[in-house]
Design an enzyme around this catalytic site. Structure first.
Site, PDB file in Angstrom:
ATOM      1  N   LYS A 114     -28.906 -43.888   6.678  1.00  0.00           N
ATOM      2  CA  LYS A 114     -29.309 -43.762   5.273  1.00  0.00           C
ATOM      3  C   LYS A 114     -30.722 -43.218   5.140  1.00  0.00           C
ATOM      4  CE  LYS A 114     -26.114 -46.875   2.986  1.00  0.00           C
ATOM      5  NZ  LYS A 114     -25.933 -47.982   2.038  1.00  0.00           N
ATOM      6  N   LYS A 196     -14.298 -39.128   8.883  1.00  0.00           N
ATOM      7  CA  LYS A 196     -13.840 -40.227   8.040  1.00  0.00           C
ATOM      8  C   LYS A 196     -13.780 -39.778   6.576  1.00  0.00           C
ATOM      9  CE  LYS A 196     -15.213 -44.869   6.898  1.00  0.00           C
ATOM     10  NZ  LYS A 196     -16.294 -45.824   6.911  1.00  0.00           N
ATOM     11  N   LYS A 199     -16.319 -40.648  -0.022  1.00  0.00           N
ATOM     12  CA  LYS A 199     -16.433 -40.309  -1.438  1.00  0.00           C
ATOM     13  C   LYS A 199     -17.563 -39.332  -1.674  1.00  0.00           C
ATOM     14  CE  LYS A 199     -19.738 -43.887  -2.313  1.00  0.00           C
ATOM     15  NZ  LYS A 199     -20.249 -44.956  -3.114  1.00  0.00           N
TER      16      LYS A 199
END
Ligand code: TRP
Length: 334
Positions: A114, A196, A199
């Site tokens: 992140k 993977k 979204k």
């Protein structure tokens, strides 16, 4: 609460959820609530670790509350609540901070990922995220935590902090175990089946959102990447077809072998349509129910209020114990 094990999980209300989230979490939550004293939280404070638009966050909190219920969580049977409604979460997080070392947090894979993704906003909350998560879990004397692979490290840290505290101040926290679902298959991108499903993929055809309607779902599956050989079998050489078989088996509640058999000799076009239909037949009623629930904010507020009342009683019992053990003087109510 009945004499069942305590299970705690949470999802961040940060917008779109995909069928990956559904299969990985929501679908199982519904089953788990019968077997455990289940607590399902909306990790709203966790969302603040990346930049949020206030109006969107507010909307997302109602969306997730409605989605929990639409997916079959029963607010009478389980505790459904917003993390920010029970201030014990941030209070215990503070105490846990004092026994957690910066190195333990800076080496977390999610923090590193992140930080890379949000270079302009590497804040203390982003680093401290796992400590708040540990607090979520430990406040309820949780025994089981259903989590995906990406959260395993955080649960490890939770266990370490609980053990550290118990050793220092005597037995206080139960040590939680990961709950690994039997069908914890990874759902991959429809456009690049080696990655993977996410979204945040810039290509919206790569994922199926819980908000996609039947036509959109079927269209996205029609466009799913496959390969040139036309056999419908599960194989590492056929990641696209294998991903579609996985998705089909999980939505149609069949084994991979049953699915392979069913589509033996079928063409890709027909197969993709069937996968799309199987997914849509589960997602569509959930979406409609969620949208119906969203019309009734009073009801959703009531669910969250009742959930917070129930959660608070449990959480403050643990927090009071913690405060007492570390030597804080209990507040006298006069
Ligand atoms: N970090 C989790 C996620 O993003 C959400 C979460 C917050 C959580 N607190 C939790 C999950 C406690 C399990 C238990 O997926």
């Amino acid at each position: 609460m009945e004499d069942k094990k305590v299970l705690f999980s949470a999802i961040q209300p940060s917008g779109i959820l995909t069928i990956g989230n559904y299969l990985g979490a929501l679908k199982n939550f519904k089953k788990l609530q019968n077997d455990y004293n289940s607590i399902f939280s909306l990790a709203d404070l966790h969302t603040l670790t990346v930049s949020q638009d206030p109006a969107t966050l507010r909307k997302n909190i109602y969306e997730l509350t409605a989605l929990y219920i639409a997916c079959g969580l029963d607010p009478e049977q389980s505790i459904i609540f917003a993390q920010s409604h029970v201030s014990a979460h941030t209070e215990l997080a503070w105490v846990l901070n004092t026994i957690c070392y910066p190195g333990e947090l800076s080496r977390m894979t999610q923090f590193k990922d992140k930080s890379r993704k949000h270079e302009d906003n590497i804040n203390m909350g982003l680093m401290d995220y796992p400590v708040l998560m540990a607090s979520d879990i430990l406040l309820y004397q949780t025994e089981l935590v259903p989590i995906g692979a990406d959260q395993k490290q955080h649960l490890e840290l939770t266990r370490d902090l609980a053990i550290r505290f118990n050793n220092k101040y005597s037995e206080t926290f139960k040590i939680p175990e990961p709950y690994v679902a039997k069908t914890g298959a990874r759902v991959m991108s429809l456009q690049d089946p080696t990655r993977k499903m996410s979204k945040s993929d810039e290509n919206i055809n790569a994922f199926i959102s819980m908000d996609d309607d039947t036509d959109t779902i079927i269209r996205k599956f029609k466009r799913a990447v496959t390969d040139s050989d036309n056999r419908i079998i599960f194989s590492s050489e056929k990641p696209g077809i294998s991903n579609l078989l996985t998705i089909y088996s999980l939505f149609a509640n069949k084994t991979i072998e049953e699915a392979e058999k069913e589509f033996e000799g079928a063409g890709y076009g027909d197969f993709k349509l069937k996968v799309g239909e199987a997914v849509a037949s589960v997602i569509e009623p959930i979406r409609l129910e969620k949208n119906k629930l969203l019309q009734n904010k009073d009801y959703l507020d009531e669910v969250l209020a009742n959930g917070a009342n129930k959660a608070e009683r449990l959480a403050y019992k643990t927090l009071a114990k913690v405060y007492r053990k570390i030597g804080l003087v209990p507040r006298k109510r006069i």
